[in-house]
Design a protein around this motif. Structure first.
Motif, PDB file in Angstrom:
ATOM      1  N   ALA A  82      -7.341  -9.917  -1.138  1.00  0.00           N
ATOM      2  CA  ALA A  82      -8.548 -10.365  -1.846  1.00  0.00           C
ATOM      3  C   ALA A  82      -9.811  -9.944  -1.099  1.00  0.00           C
ATOM      4  O   ALA A  82     -10.857  -9.741  -1.714  1.00  0.00           O
ATOM      5  N   GLN A  83      -9.705  -9.802   0.211  1.00  0.00           N
ATOM      6  CA  GLN A  83     -10.852  -9.401   1.012  1.00  0.00           C
ATOM      7  C   GLN A  83     -11.044  -7.890   1.070  1.00  0.00           C
ATOM      8  O   GLN A  83     -12.170  -7.419   1.212  1.00  0.00           O
ATOM      9  N   ASP A  84      -9.949  -7.136   1.006  1.00  0.00           N
ATOM     10  CA  ASP A  84     -10.027  -5.690   1.190  1.00  0.00           C
ATOM     11  C   ASP A  84      -9.175  -4.986   0.140  1.00  0.00           C
ATOM     12  O   ASP A  84      -7.942  -4.981   0.231  1.00  0.00           O
ATOM     13  N   PRO A  85      -9.784  -4.355  -0.856  1.00  0.00           N
ATOM     14  CA  PRO A  85      -9.017  -3.684  -1.903  1.00  0.00           C
ATOM     15  C   PRO A  85      -8.309  -2.421  -1.446  1.00  0.00           C
ATOM     16  O   PRO A  85      -7.549  -1.815  -2.208  1.00  0.00           O
ATOM     17  N   ASN A  86      -8.517  -2.012  -0.191  1.00  0.00           N
ATOM     18  CA  ASN A  86      -7.874  -0.809   0.333  1.00  0.00           C
ATOM     19  C   ASN A  86      -6.521  -1.082   0.977  1.00  0.00           C
ATOM     20  O   ASN A  86      -5.929  -0.184   1.571  1.00  0.00           O
ATOM     21  N   VAL A  87      -6.026  -2.332   0.874  1.00  0.00           N
ATOM     22  CA  VAL A  87      -4.701  -2.667   1.390  1.00  0.00           C
ATOM     23  C   VAL A  87      -3.860  -3.231   0.257  1.00  0.00           C
ATOM     24  O   VAL A  87      -4.383  -3.663  -0.776  1.00  0.00           O
ATOM     25  N   LYS A  88      -2.530  -3.239   0.461  1.00  0.00           N
ATOM     26  CA  LYS A  88      -1.621  -3.718  -0.581  1.00  0.00           C
ATOM     27  C   LYS A  88      -0.393  -4.354   0.058  1.00  0.00           C
ATOM     28  O   LYS A  88      -0.011  -4.012   1.173  1.00  0.00           O
ATOM     29  N   MET A  89       0.233  -5.301  -0.659  1.00  0.00           N
ATOM     30  CA  MET A  89       1.511  -5.860  -0.234  1.00  0.00           C
ATOM     31  C   MET A  89       2.636  -5.023  -0.817  1.00  0.00           C
ATOM     32  O   MET A  89       2.551  -4.586  -1.972  1.00  0.00           O
ATOM     33  N   VAL A  90       3.689  -4.822  -0.015  1.00  0.00           N
ATOM     34  CA  VAL A  90       4.839  -4.039  -0.487  1.00  0.00           C
ATOM     35  C   VAL A  90       6.134  -4.773  -0.157  1.00  0.00           C
ATOM     36  O   VAL A  90       6.188  -5.586   0.767  1.00  0.00           O
ATOM     37  N   GLY A  91       7.159  -4.451  -0.913  1.00  0.00           N
ATOM     38  CA  GLY A  91       8.483  -5.021  -0.674  1.00  0.00           C
ATOM     39  C   GLY A  91       8.578  -6.470  -1.098  1.00  0.00           C
ATOM     40  O   GLY A  91       7.576  -7.159  -1.276  1.00  0.00           O
ATOM     41  N   PRO A  92       9.811  -6.970  -1.264  1.00  0.00           N
ATOM     42  CA  PRO A  92      10.016  -8.371  -1.637  1.00  0.00           C
ATOM     43  C   PRO A  92       9.888  -9.292  -0.433  1.00  0.00           C
ATOM     44  O   PRO A  92       9.816  -8.838   0.721  1.00  0.00           O
TER      45      PRO A  92
ATOM     46  N   VAL B  33       5.626 -23.529  -0.148  1.00  0.00           N
ATOM     47  CA  VAL B  33       6.668 -22.604   0.327  1.00  0.00           C
ATOM     48  C   VAL B  33       6.181 -21.167   0.129  1.00  0.00           C
ATOM     49  O   VAL B  33       5.900 -20.745  -0.992  1.00  0.00           O
ATOM     50  N   ALA B  34       6.054 -20.459   1.235  1.00  0.00           N
ATOM     51  CA  ALA B  34       5.652 -19.056   1.213  1.00  0.00           C
ATOM     52  C   ALA B  34       6.852 -18.192   1.585  1.00  0.00           C
ATOM     53  O   ALA B  34       7.969 -18.692   1.752  1.00  0.00           O
ATOM     54  N   GLY B  35       6.636 -16.898   1.744  1.00  0.00           N
ATOM     55  CA  GLY B  35       7.686 -15.982   2.172  1.00  0.00           C
ATOM     56  C   GLY B  35       7.066 -14.783   2.855  1.00  0.00           C
ATOM     57  O   GLY B  35       5.990 -14.326   2.467  1.00  0.00           O
ATOM     58  N   GLN B  36       7.719 -14.275   3.884  1.00  0.00           N
ATOM     59  CA  GLN B  36       7.154 -13.162   4.647  1.00  0.00           C
ATOM     60  C   GLN B  36       7.293 -11.850   3.884  1.00  0.00           C
ATOM     61  O   GLN B  36       8.340 -11.538   3.320  1.00  0.00           O
ATOM     62  N   ARG B  37       6.187 -11.080   3.882  1.00  0.00           N
ATOM     63  CA  ARG B  37       6.172  -9.755   3.278  1.00  0.00           C
ATOM     64  C   ARG B  37       5.412  -8.804   4.203  1.00  0.00           C
ATOM     65  O   ARG B  37       5.095  -9.156   5.335  1.00  0.00           O
ATOM     66  N   LEU B  38       5.094  -7.646   3.688  1.00  0.00           N
ATOM     67  CA  LEU B  38       4.454  -6.604   4.493  1.00  0.00           C
ATOM     68  C   LEU B  38       3.183  -6.121   3.805  1.00  0.00           C
ATOM     69  O   LEU B  38       3.163  -5.912   2.587  1.00  0.00           O
ATOM     70  N   LEU B  39       2.122  -5.943   4.603  1.00  0.00           N
ATOM     71  CA  LEU B  39       0.845  -5.418   4.128  1.00  0.00           C
ATOM     72  C   LEU B  39       0.612  -4.056   4.757  1.00  0.00           C
ATOM     73  O   LEU B  39       0.774  -3.890   5.971  1.00  0.00           O
ATOM     74  N   VAL B  40       0.240  -3.072   3.946  1.00  0.00           N
ATOM     75  CA  VAL B  40      -0.025  -1.722   4.448  1.00  0.00           C
ATOM     76  C   VAL B  40      -1.283  -1.182   3.788  1.00  0.00           C
ATOM     77  O   VAL B  40      -1.807  -1.762   2.834  1.00  0.00           O
ATOM     78  N   ASP B  41      -1.759  -0.054   4.297  1.00  0.00           N
ATOM     79  CA  ASP B  41      -2.876   0.641   3.667  1.00  0.00           C
ATOM     80  C   ASP B  41      -2.478   1.100   2.271  1.00  0.00           C
ATOM     81  O   ASP B  41      -1.319   1.449   2.023  1.00  0.00           O
ATOM     82  N   ARG B  42      -3.434   1.091   1.348  1.00  0.00           N
ATOM     83  CA  ARG B  42      -3.118   1.434  -0.034  1.00  0.00           C
ATOM     84  C   ARG B  42      -2.544   2.844  -0.175  1.00  0.00           C
ATOM     85  O   ARG B  42      -1.771   3.128  -1.088  1.00  0.00           O
ATOM     86  N   GLY B  43      -2.877   3.723   0.736  1.00  0.00           N
ATOM     87  CA  GLY B  43      -2.359   5.087   0.674  1.00  0.00           C
ATOM     88  C   GLY B  43      -1.051   5.289   1.407  1.00  0.00           C
ATOM     89  O   GLY B  43      -0.507   6.400   1.418  1.00  0.00           O
TER      90      GLY B  43
END
Length: 325
Positions: free
Chosen positions: A256-266, A178-188
């Motif tokens: 895990a592939q790109d440290p310049n991105v991040k997940m945000v929000g629940p 069971v997964a859940g949808q989130r958002l990925l954005v640039d780290r900045g």
């Protein structure tokens, strides 16, 4: 910066080699930037789809068919779907090769690996006594249901959410994750959730439930649909979209592939993954569910989870199995 400079130099070189409509050379001094090409097959704001050709009846999409007595490897019952697969000599599985941790091609070994691939090999081992008797057929998200309907594959194990709409067209195994949808954005980026996306370009894969969930969000973005999730990551890296939105497990692989991105929000959805099986093959559904039960009871599921998903910071236990009969 090197990637940006190289792309600009290449674009300027192409411009310098050509001529304008009037035959005048391009004035390189006036060129400030170059548009990077988008991945092949990009569609902006594709039409909404339900994933089913007929009206969708209400259901519990997480409830599958109860397994029966499990035959031993190499001893599949005569006339069964599993016997046909056994006689063929290989299990044909529709999988991904672009989703890191779930289904991806290891550049060192050139083998397709991941949490989903472990599930495929468990099924092959249960049929043949040999986990390697598998033919992997790489498909996109949009190709999953058609591949099952056309009989091109025996199963699809590709981060596939079980929904009532999809149950109309195919069968699903019991839920194995069971997964859940989130958002990925640039780290900045200053974006912290989907409520800040209105009118901005956000990427998702064609044929995924993520597309409709974005349309139904409180601040609908301009949805950009691509063939593979790696295309979304590329567009985010190139600044062509402000974010990527899909299941957190897929996004964790991108982080895990790109440290310049991040997940945000629940999480703003719940995505129960099932193994897709052709509608007519209910015996295969029950067999696969028996394999999943054994995997969970033996600790194989937990070992596979530990190998692939804890490295991405994910923590979970096997989902509770539900049956409709």
């Amino acid at each position: 910066m090197r990637r940006a400079t190289a792309a600009l130099v290449a674009a300027l070189a192409m411009l310098a080699a050509g001529c304008s409509a009037t035959g005048k050379p391009v004035d390189l001094a006036a060129v400030q930037s170059a548009q990077r090409p988008e991945p092949v097959g990009v569609v902006v704001n594709p039409p909404a789809t339900t994933g089913a050709a007929t009206q969708v009846p209400p259901c519990d999409p997480t409830a599958s068919l109860r397994p029966g007595a499990m035959p031993g490897p190499g001893a599949m019952p005569e006339g069964s779907t599993m016997k046909k697969i056994q006689d063929r000599g290989r299990l044909i599985a529709g999988v991904d090769q672009n989703t890191f941790l779930f289904g991806f091609r290891n550049p060192t070994s050139n083998q397709i690996e991941g949490f989903d691939i472990d599930r495929v090999r468990e099924i092959a081992a249960a049929i043949f006594g040999d986990a390697n008797k598998v033919q992997f057929k790489v498909i996109t998200s949009a190709e999953r249901i058609p591949a099952l309907q056309k009989g091109e594959v025996d199963i699809v194990v590709r981060t596939m959410t079980a929904t009532c709409a999809r149950w109309v067209d195919i069968n699903f195994s019991a839920i194995y994750y069971v997964a859940g949808q989130r958002l990925l954005v640039d780290r900045g980026s200053e974006i912290t959730g989907v409520d800040q996306l209105r009118g901005q370009r956000v990427c998702a894969a064609k044929g995924s439930t993520s597309l409709n969930k974005l349309r139904d969000s409180p601040a609908p973005p301009e949805v950009v649909a691509v063939d593979n999730w790696t295309d979304c990551l590329l567009m985010l890296q190139q600044g062509q979209v402000v974010g990527v939105s899909t299941d957190d497990t897929i996004l964790a692989g991108m982080v895990a592939q790109d440290p310049n991105v991040k997940m945000v929000g629940p999480r703003f959805t719940e995505e129960p993954y099932g193994i897709g099986i052709p509608k007519a093959n209910e015996d295969m559904v029950r067999f696969v569910n028996g394999v999943l039960e054994k995997s969970i009871a033996s600790g194989s599921w937990t070992a596979s989870y530990g190998r692939w998903l804890t490295q991405a910071g994910e923590q979970a236990a096997p989902p509770t199995v539900k049956y409709r009969d």
